[in-house]
Write an enzyme that holds these catalytic residues in place. Structure first.
Site, PDB file in Angstrom:
ATOM      1  N   CYS A  12       0.810  -1.213   0.000  1.00 14.55           N
ATOM      2  CA  CYS A  12       0.000   0.000   0.000  1.00 14.55           C
ATOM      3  C   CYS A  12       0.853   1.277   0.000  1.00 14.55           C
ATOM      4  O   CYS A  12       1.583   1.531  -0.939  1.00 14.55           O
ATOM      5  CB  CYS A  12      -0.975  -0.049   1.172  1.00 14.55           C
ATOM      6  SG  CYS A  12      -2.383   1.058   1.022  1.00 14.55           S
ATOM      7  N   HIS A  13       0.796   2.072   1.067  1.00 17.43           N
ATOM      8  CA  HIS A  13       1.593   3.299   1.183  1.00 17.43           C
ATOM      9  C   HIS A  13       2.970   3.052   1.786  1.00 17.43           C
ATOM     10  O   HIS A  13       3.777   3.962   1.898  1.00 17.43           O
ATOM     11  CB  HIS A  13       0.849   4.338   2.038  1.00 17.43           C
ATOM     12  CG  HIS A  13      -0.346   4.935   1.367  1.00 17.43           C
ATOM     13  ND1 HIS A  13      -1.555   4.282   1.272  1.00 17.43           N
ATOM     14  CD2 HIS A  13      -0.521   6.129   0.758  1.00 17.43           C
ATOM     15  CE1 HIS A  13      -2.423   5.049   0.631  1.00 17.43           C
ATOM     16  NE2 HIS A  13      -1.826   6.180   0.303  1.00 17.43           N
TER      17      HIS A  13
END
Length: 184
Positions: A112-113
Site C-alpha cells: 500500500c503506502h
C-alpha cells in the site's frame, strides 16, 4: 507449510496509523509459517492501528527502532496506511533500519503506502515495484519501475497495492522469507 519459517525472525516496522489488516494478516501468515515476529516502532508502548479512517486496535511494541538490531532479523515487513509510512520516513533511525535490510540482501515485504519509507531510504532505484496508485509518481521519481499488479517480486522485495492483494502478498512474503538473503 507450518514450519517453512521455523527459526526465522521477522521484523514488522510500523507506527501509529498503520492499516490494521495490512499488519495483522501478514503477521499471522509468517507466524503460522513458524517465524518469530517482533513489532518495531518509533516509540515504546503501543501503536494505534486504523481501518481506513476509523480507529482499530492498539498493538504492543516489542522494541523501538532506535534499539532494534536489523542484523538480528531475517526479513522485514512494512505495512501501509497513510500516516504510518509518513511517520516512519521522517525518522532517521527508521530509514536507516529499512536501508540496512537492503544493504544485507534480506527480503522485504511492503504494501500500500509502505513504499514511502523505501523512497526515503533510497532503495527503489532500478527496482520494479507496485503500491497504492497515488505513490506511482513518488516511486518513479525515485527511480523505480512502477507497475499495477497484485504482487510484484524483485530480488527479495515483495510489494502489493492494497488490502485486496493480501492473500497473494502473504503467500509471497512467506516464500521470500523462506528463501532468505538475495544477491545484490
Amino acid at each position: 507449510m507450518a514450519a517453512t519459517l521455523q527459526g526465522k525472525r521477522i521484523a514488522f516496522l510500523a507506527a501509529d496509523g498503520v492499516e490494521e489488516v495490512e499488519y495483522t494478516q501478514p503477521r499471522e501468515a509468517v507466524e503460522n509459517a513458524g517465524a518469530q515476529v517482533e513489532l518495531v516502532s518509533l516509540d515504546s508502548g503501543s501503536i494505534q492501528a486504523f481501518n481506513h479512517l476509523d480507529h482499530g486496535k492498539q498493538y504492543r511494541v516489542d522494541v523501538t527502532v532506535k534499539e532494534a538490531d536489523a542484523g538480528a532479523y531475517d526479513g522485514l515487513v512494512l505495512p501501509g496506511g497513510v500516516a504510518n509510512p509518513d511517520f516512519l520516513r521522517a525518522d532517521p533511525d527508521a530509514v536507516r533500519f529499512v536501508k540496512s535490510f537492503f544493504d544485507a540482501g534480506k527480503p522485504v515485504g511492503v504494501i500500500c503506502h509502505g513504499p514511502w519509507t523505501l523512497v526515503e531510504a533510497d532503495v527503489v532505484r532500478g527496482r520494479t515495484i507496485t503500491s497504492w496508485p497515488s505513490l506511482r509518481t513518488d516511486l518513479t521519481n525515485a527511480g523505480a519501475n512502477w507497475v499495477d499488479k497484485e504482487v510484484v517480486t524483485d530480488n527479495g522485495l515483495v510489494s502489493s497495492r492494497k488490502p485486496d492483494d493480501l492473500p497473494a502478498f502473504c503467500a509471497k512474503i512467506v516464500e521470500e522469507f523462506a528463501e532468505g538473503r538475495h544477491a545484490a
